[in-house]
Design a protein around this motif. Structure first.
Motif, PDB file in Angstrom:
ATOM      1  N   ARG A   1       5.315  -1.629  -1.163  1.00  0.00           N
ATOM      2  CA  ARG A   1       5.192  -0.179  -1.252  1.00  0.00           C
ATOM      3  C   ARG A   1       4.097   0.329  -0.309  1.00  0.00           C
ATOM      4  O   ARG A   1       3.287  -0.462   0.198  1.00  0.00           O
ATOM      5  CB  ARG A   1       4.864   0.255  -2.684  1.00  0.00           C
ATOM      6  CG  ARG A   1       5.678  -0.409  -3.768  1.00  0.00           C
ATOM      7  CD  ARG A   1       7.175  -0.308  -3.537  1.00  0.00           C
ATOM      8  NE  ARG A   1       7.645   1.077  -3.547  1.00  0.00           N
ATOM      9  CZ  ARG A   1       8.901   1.424  -3.270  1.00  0.00           C
ATOM     10  NH1 ARG A   1       9.790   0.516  -2.921  1.00  0.00           N
ATOM     11  NH2 ARG A   1       9.251   2.693  -3.328  1.00  0.00           N
ATOM     12  N   THR A   2       4.066   1.648  -0.114  1.00  0.00           N
ATOM     13  CA  THR A   2       3.037   2.231   0.748  1.00  0.00           C
ATOM     14  C   THR A   2       1.643   2.004   0.167  1.00  0.00           C
ATOM     15  O   THR A   2       0.667   1.926   0.912  1.00  0.00           O
ATOM     16  CB  THR A   2       3.277   3.741   0.935  1.00  0.00           C
ATOM     17  OG1 THR A   2       3.369   4.380  -0.354  1.00  0.00           O
ATOM     18  CG2 THR A   2       4.579   3.991   1.693  1.00  0.00           C
ATOM     19  N   THR A   3       1.549   1.906  -1.162  1.00  0.00           N
ATOM     20  CA  THR A   3       0.256   1.650  -1.800  1.00  0.00           C
ATOM     21  C   THR A   3      -0.236   0.233  -1.561  1.00  0.00           C
ATOM     22  O   THR A   3      -1.389  -0.081  -1.878  1.00  0.00           O
ATOM     23  CB  THR A   3       0.351   1.904  -3.317  1.00  0.00           C
ATOM     24  OG1 THR A   3       1.455   1.164  -3.860  1.00  0.00           O
ATOM     25  CG2 THR A   3       0.544   3.379  -3.607  1.00  0.00           C
ATOM     26  N   ASP A   4       0.622  -0.622  -1.017  1.00  0.00           N
ATOM     27  CA  ASP A   4       0.232  -2.001  -0.702  1.00  0.00           C
ATOM     28  C   ASP A   4      -0.367  -2.126   0.691  1.00  0.00           C
ATOM     29  O   ASP A   4      -0.698  -3.232   1.129  1.00  0.00           O
ATOM     30  CB  ASP A   4       1.436  -2.944  -0.824  1.00  0.00           C
ATOM     31  CG  ASP A   4       2.019  -2.965  -2.234  1.00  0.00           C
ATOM     32  OD1 ASP A   4       1.258  -2.690  -3.177  1.00  0.00           O
ATOM     33  OD2 ASP A   4       3.218  -3.240  -2.385  1.00  0.00           O
TER      34      ASP A   4
END
Length: 270
Positions: free
Chosen positions: A97-100
């Motif tokens: 994910r983008t949060t990763d």
């Protein structure tokens, strides 16, 4: 001791800069870490940590005949996203994910040293840009005003092309916002136009249909896109309802005033 990690993915870009490797990947794709355990002691534990707080996302131990993934102490945000090949030691982060996005560090627990560092940027999947008639602009008798837009995007560039030639562009970096880019074309223009939304690893293209969007007749409806049309219809309906309410109130007020005048006149005559 030497540890070599190679990132493999559906779409990627890998650049080594002073010991730090940078990777760009699309959101939702898997990222596989092929860890070479050659020269690693069997009692050593290799740890993969994420972010400035060094969150432990994976701990790998080499046993007698296979490589094991240790779940104890691993952060829950990655626990269900990891897949380990027990024979080769390949570790895959599923559905990234983008949060990763951020820094990943590989360390040896026995030696307490950092073996490598990686900087991963995860890009969100791009929507297809929308081309609509720009009703807010006063088009001339020979030109048609258009606008290309994309909603809730970041780290992207929105561009107009005439054939393969770039006409104009606008970019956004960190903030997630809505972008729009105007264009004026002649009604009889036969050139090929397209609007492109892109980031460093992907793009989405919308081709312009001048015949469909641009009309020369004076009584043609201006097609501004579904959302704007709905908003305008809703506002028109509200204005209509408000107008009717004012008229009803005015009529009732006048009727009541007339009745009071008649009652007053009747009282005075008595």
């Amino acid at each position: 001791m030497f540890l070599s990690i190679v990132f493999c993915m559906c779409s990627w870009r890998l650049v080594g800069v002073f010991g730090t490797e940078s990777v760009s990947v699309m959101e939702g794709d898997p990222v596989t870490l092929n860890i070479d355990f050659t020269g690693i002691q069997r009692d050593d534990i290799i740890m993969l940590k994420f972010g400035i707080k060094d969150v432990l996302i994976a701990a790998i131990e080499r046993e007698e005949n296979q490589i094991m993934l240790i779940n104890d102490g691993v952060h829950e945000m990655f626990r269900d996203k990891l897949k380990l090949d027990h024979q080769t030691g390949s570790l895959t982060i599923m559905n990234i994910r983008t949060t990763d996005s951020g820094e990943y560090k590989v360390t040896s627990m026995n030696k307490g040293t950092q073996l490598n560092k990686f900087s991963i940027t995860v890009y969100a999947r791009l929507p297809v840009p929308v081309i609509s008639r720009d009703c807010s602009s006063s088009s001339s008798s020979s030109n048609c005003s258009l606008v290309c837009s994309a909603v809730n995007v970041r780290h992207v560039t929105l561009s107009w092309y005439k054939g393969n030639s770039l006409l104009s562009s606008i970019s956004v970096s960190d903030l997630s916002i809505s972008l729009s880019l105007p264009l004026e074309v002649e009604y009889q223009d036969k050139n090929t136009y397209s609007c492109v939304l892109n980031n460093p690893i992907s793009n989405q293209t919308q081709h312009l249909d001048i015949t469909h969007l641009c009309h020369t007749c004076s009584d043609c409806i201006c097609y501004c896109g579904f959302t704007e049309a709905v908003i305008r219809l809703a506002l028109s309906a509200l204005v209509g309802v408000a107008t009717v309410a004012v008229l009803v109130y005015d009529i009732r007020s006048r009727s009541l005033q007339e009745k009071r005048s008649e009652q007053t006149a009747a009282s005075n005559s008595d």
